[in-house]
Motif scaffolding. Structure first.
Motif, PDB file in Angstrom:
ATOM      1  N   GLY A   1      -8.769   9.112  -7.935  1.00 13.48           N
ATOM      2  CA  GLY A   1      -7.735   9.841  -8.652  1.00 13.48           C
ATOM      3  C   GLY A   1      -7.031   9.025  -9.715  1.00 13.48           C
ATOM      4  N   LEU A   2      -7.610   7.886 -10.099  1.00 12.89           N
ATOM      5  CA  LEU A   2      -6.991   7.031 -11.111  1.00 12.89           C
ATOM      6  C   LEU A   2      -7.269   7.533 -12.520  1.00 12.89           C
ATOM      7  CD1 LEU A   2      -7.918   3.599  -9.514  1.00 12.89           C
ATOM      8  CD2 LEU A   2      -5.686   4.712  -9.477  1.00 12.89           C
ATOM      9  N   ILE A   3      -8.417   8.186 -12.704  1.00 12.03           N
ATOM     10  CA  ILE A   3      -8.781   8.798 -13.981  1.00 12.03           C
ATOM     11  C   ILE A   3      -9.392  10.159 -13.693  1.00 12.03           C
ATOM     12  CG2 ILE A   3      -9.120   6.607 -15.223  1.00 12.03           C
ATOM     13  CD1 ILE A   3     -12.103   6.845 -14.730  1.00 12.03           C
TER      14      ILE A   3
ATOM     15  N   ALA B   1       0.812  -1.217   0.000  1.00  8.70           N
ATOM     16  CA  ALA B   1       0.000   0.000   0.000  1.00  8.70           C
ATOM     17  C   ALA B   1       0.842   1.261   0.000  1.00  8.70           C
ATOM     18  CB  ALA B   1      -0.932   0.002   1.214  1.00  8.70           C
ATOM     19  N   GLU B   2       2.075   1.167  -0.486  1.00  8.64           N
ATOM     20  CA  GLU B   2       2.885   2.374  -0.619  1.00  8.64           C
ATOM     21  C   GLU B   2       2.207   3.346  -1.562  1.00  8.64           C
ATOM     22  OE1 GLU B   2       6.830   1.919  -1.971  1.00  8.64           O
ATOM     23  OE2 GLU B   2       7.563   1.033  -0.121  1.00  8.64           O
ATOM     24  N   GLU B   3       2.537   4.617  -1.409  1.00  7.67           N
ATOM     25  CA  GLU B   3       1.995   5.600  -2.330  1.00  7.67           C
ATOM     26  C   GLU B   3       2.454   5.274  -3.748  1.00  7.67           C
ATOM     27  OE1 GLU B   3       2.542   9.638  -1.330  1.00  7.67           O
ATOM     28  OE2 GLU B   3       1.790   9.413   0.703  1.00  7.67           O
ATOM     29  N   GLY B   4       1.528   5.380  -4.669  1.00  4.50           N
ATOM     30  CA  GLY B   4       1.840   5.076  -6.061  1.00  4.50           C
ATOM     31  C   GLY B   4       1.008   5.930  -6.970  1.00  4.50           C
ATOM     32  N   GLU B   5       0.594   5.348  -8.081  1.00  4.50           N
ATOM     33  CA  GLU B   5      -0.139   6.114  -9.097  1.00  4.50           C
ATOM     34  C   GLU B   5      -1.400   6.731  -8.523  1.00  4.50           C
ATOM     35  OE1 GLU B   5      -2.390   5.243 -13.341  1.00  4.50           O
ATOM     36  OE2 GLU B   5      -1.677   3.611 -12.096  1.00  4.50           O
ATOM     37  N   GLY B   6      -2.101   5.986  -7.697  1.00  2.90           N
ATOM     38  CA  GLY B   6      -3.368   6.489  -7.183  1.00  2.90           C
ATOM     39  C   GLY B   6      -3.234   7.252  -5.892  1.00  2.90           C
ATOM     40  N   GLY B   7      -1.999   7.517  -5.427  1.00  2.00           N
ATOM     41  CA  GLY B   7      -1.829   8.268  -4.191  1.00  2.00           C
ATOM     42  C   GLY B   7      -1.629   7.355  -3.004  1.00  2.00           C
ATOM     43  N   ALA B   8      -2.121   7.780  -1.845  1.00  2.00           N
ATOM     44  CA  ALA B   8      -1.919   7.040  -0.615  1.00  2.00           C
ATOM     45  C   ALA B   8      -2.774   5.780  -0.587  1.00  2.00           C
ATOM     46  CB  ALA B   8      -2.253   7.933   0.569  1.00  2.00           C
ATOM     47  N   MET B   9      -2.567   4.963   0.474  1.00  2.00           N
ATOM     48  CA  MET B   9      -3.350   3.735   0.609  1.00  2.00           C
ATOM     49  C   MET B   9      -4.840   4.047   0.576  1.00  2.00           C
ATOM     50  SD  MET B   9      -3.089   0.681   3.386  1.00  2.00           S
ATOM     51  CE  MET B   9      -2.845   1.710   4.806  1.00  2.00           C
ATOM     52  N   PHE B  10      -5.259   5.079   1.297  1.00  2.43           N
ATOM     53  CA  PHE B  10      -6.647   5.557   1.225  1.00  2.43           C
ATOM     54  C   PHE B  10      -6.615   6.906   0.515  1.00  2.43           C
ATOM     55  CE2 PHE B  10      -6.526   2.799   4.985  1.00  2.43           C
ATOM     56  CZ  PHE B  10      -7.514   1.891   4.646  1.00  2.43           C
ATOM     57  N   PRO B  11      -6.925   6.959  -0.770  1.00  2.00           N
ATOM     58  CA  PRO B  11      -6.751   8.187  -1.554  1.00  2.00           C
ATOM     59  C   PRO B  11      -7.489   9.392  -0.993  1.00  2.00           C
ATOM     60  CG  PRO B  11      -7.208   6.319  -2.990  1.00  2.00           C
ATOM     61  CD  PRO B  11      -7.417   5.846  -1.585  1.00  2.00           C
ATOM     62  N   THR B  12      -8.615   9.147  -0.314  1.00  2.00           N
ATOM     63  CA  THR B  12      -9.381  10.271   0.231  1.00  2.00           C
ATOM     64  C   THR B  12      -8.947  10.624   1.648  1.00  2.00           C
ATOM     65  OG1 THR B  12     -11.095   8.854   1.204  1.00  2.00           O
ATOM     66  CG2 THR B  12     -11.385   9.513  -1.099  1.00  2.00           C
ATOM     67  N   GLY B  13      -8.099   9.781   2.238  1.00  2.00           N
ATOM     68  CA  GLY B  13      -7.688  10.011   3.617  1.00  2.00           C
ATOM     69  C   GLY B  13      -8.634   9.411   4.631  1.00  2.00           C
TER      70      GLY B  13
END
Length: 397
Positions: A259-261, A181-193
């Motif tokens: 945030g993937l698209i 769950a490292e930050e990657g293309e879609g951001g953090a593990m929980f993209p919305t926080g």
């Protein structure tokens, strides 16, 4: 005059509950060794796509998302790794290969193939015991560690490890997905926080959702919110065109939220990710094989969709997402399993049961304490089905 067929060294392998055609990068025709239209055209022709009949009769594909896959491996130049692993999910009825994610099931076959194909240094191969193969998953930039059983200096494929969704037993291949769950293309593990969000899907409804990047970007929903029990098998979903359209809308709007698209219209060009899954508390049900699954034997039920259809078992990468989400209090997966902190869950899927573990801990972050998952663990099996060459028309790419 039509171009004659050419032949390319290849191996047809089962990994977990999936099958795919495996290649060494060096064995591909030169113009297909780099990403691009030539590579995609060649691999689609190998698999038999696009096929408007949906059968992939003129190729190696099996007309399901689990059997329409390709893998390219090469010796790794990355420090601390043995092999680079690139996975392609081939669309069945359209001219498209999705390179945006990994296949957790076929990950189990990467180590065995790499050893047999000479991609792991011979000095590292034990005659007996276990060979640890460190894999760089090139699609998502993650490390996978496969523990491959060895006998007489060769990969041991036979054994008594049983995997629901696979008919015959084989040798167990434990896998570790490091920092899934490292930050990657879609951001953090929980993209919305947040571990749970409201997800508004125009024309469909509003749902509680856990949006997580772990193993593969996944949207988790409650089965009850969708009108399901969590005990559904493939015919209940895949035979319902309206349900499939609803799930695709959820997937598209969830991808935007993650945030993937940028726009829902882009979802059609990103079919492999994110996944959509729905969860429910334990219940008795009968698996697709006729096996009775008892509520007492599972922590929760999960059903997941891949490439627009309900999966017959569970995608390996989605299992990583399940294990990760289950380890973090408050997610829909964790709540369906009874809440609290846990290091492993046993969940029921359409073909039976699967156990997956995850190591999670809270660490200090810029905005306060946040969850970090160091690894997810599960076991699969793998087996060579056929090896030799695939043949394709020489002018197909």
């Amino acid at each position: 005059m039509p171009a004659p067929q050419i032949k390319i060294p290849a191996t047809y392998m089962r990994g977990g509950t999936s099958k795919g055609v495996f290649f060494r990068l060096q064995d591909l025709p030169e113009r297909a060794r780099a990403p691009g239209p030539a590579r995609d055209a060649l691999l689609m022709r190998v698999i038999g796509s696009p096929d408007p009949y949906g059968k992939q009769t003129d190729g190696m594909g099996g007309a399901t998302s689990s059997t329409s896959k390709v893998v390219i491996l090469s010796k790794s130049t990355r420090p601390g790794h043995d092999v680079d692993y690139l996975f392609g999910q081939v669309a069945i009825d359209s001219a498209f290969i999705d390179w945006s994610g990994n296949c957790g099931n076929l990950s189990a076959a990467v180590g065995p193939f790499a050893i047999a194909a000479g991609l792991v240094d011979a000095a590292r191969l034990p005659a007996e015991g276990t060979c640890t193969v460190r894999i760089w998953q090139a699609n998502i930039g993650k490390t996978i560690v496969a523990h491959v059983p060895m006998a007489d200096g060769q990969v041991q494929e036979t054994g008594d490890f049983e995997l629901d969704g696979v008919t015959f037993p084989a040798a167990e291949v434990p896998l570790e997905f490091l920092d899934p769950a490292e930050e990657g293309e879609g951001g953090a593990m929980f993209p919305t926080g947040r571990v749970v969000d409201p997800l508004d899907v125009p024309g469909v409804g509003r749902f509680a959702a856990t949006l997580i990047n772990a193993g593969i970007p996944t949207i988790f929903l409650n089965a009850a919110d969708l009108g399901y029990t969590g005990t559904e098998l493939q015919p209940a979903i895949n035979g319902d065109a309206a349900a499939l359209a609803r799930f695709e809308a959820i997937r598209a709007w969830g991808a935007v939220r993650m945030g993937l698209i940028r726009d829902v219209a882009e979802a059609a060009t990103r079919q492999h990710t994110p996944k959509v899954a729905f969860v429910a508390p334990p219940q008795d049900y009968v698996a697709s094989s006729g096996k009775a699954v008892r509520a007492a034997d599972v922590d929760l039920l999960v059903r997941a969709l891949s490439m627009g259809k309900l999966h017959h078992a569970m995608m390996g990468t989605a299992a990583v997402a399940i294990g990760t989400a289950a380890a973090i209090p408050g997610t829909l997966v964790n709540l369906a399993a009874g809440g609290g902190e846990r290091r492993a869950v046993r969940f029921g899927h359409p073909s039976g049961l699967l156990r997956v573990g995850a190591e999670a801990r809270q660490v200090d972050g810029p905005a306060g304490p946040q969850w970090q998952v160091t690894k997810a663990l599960m076991s699969r099996s793998a087996r060579v089905l056929m090896e030799g060459w695939v043949r394709v028309p020489g002018d197909c790419f």
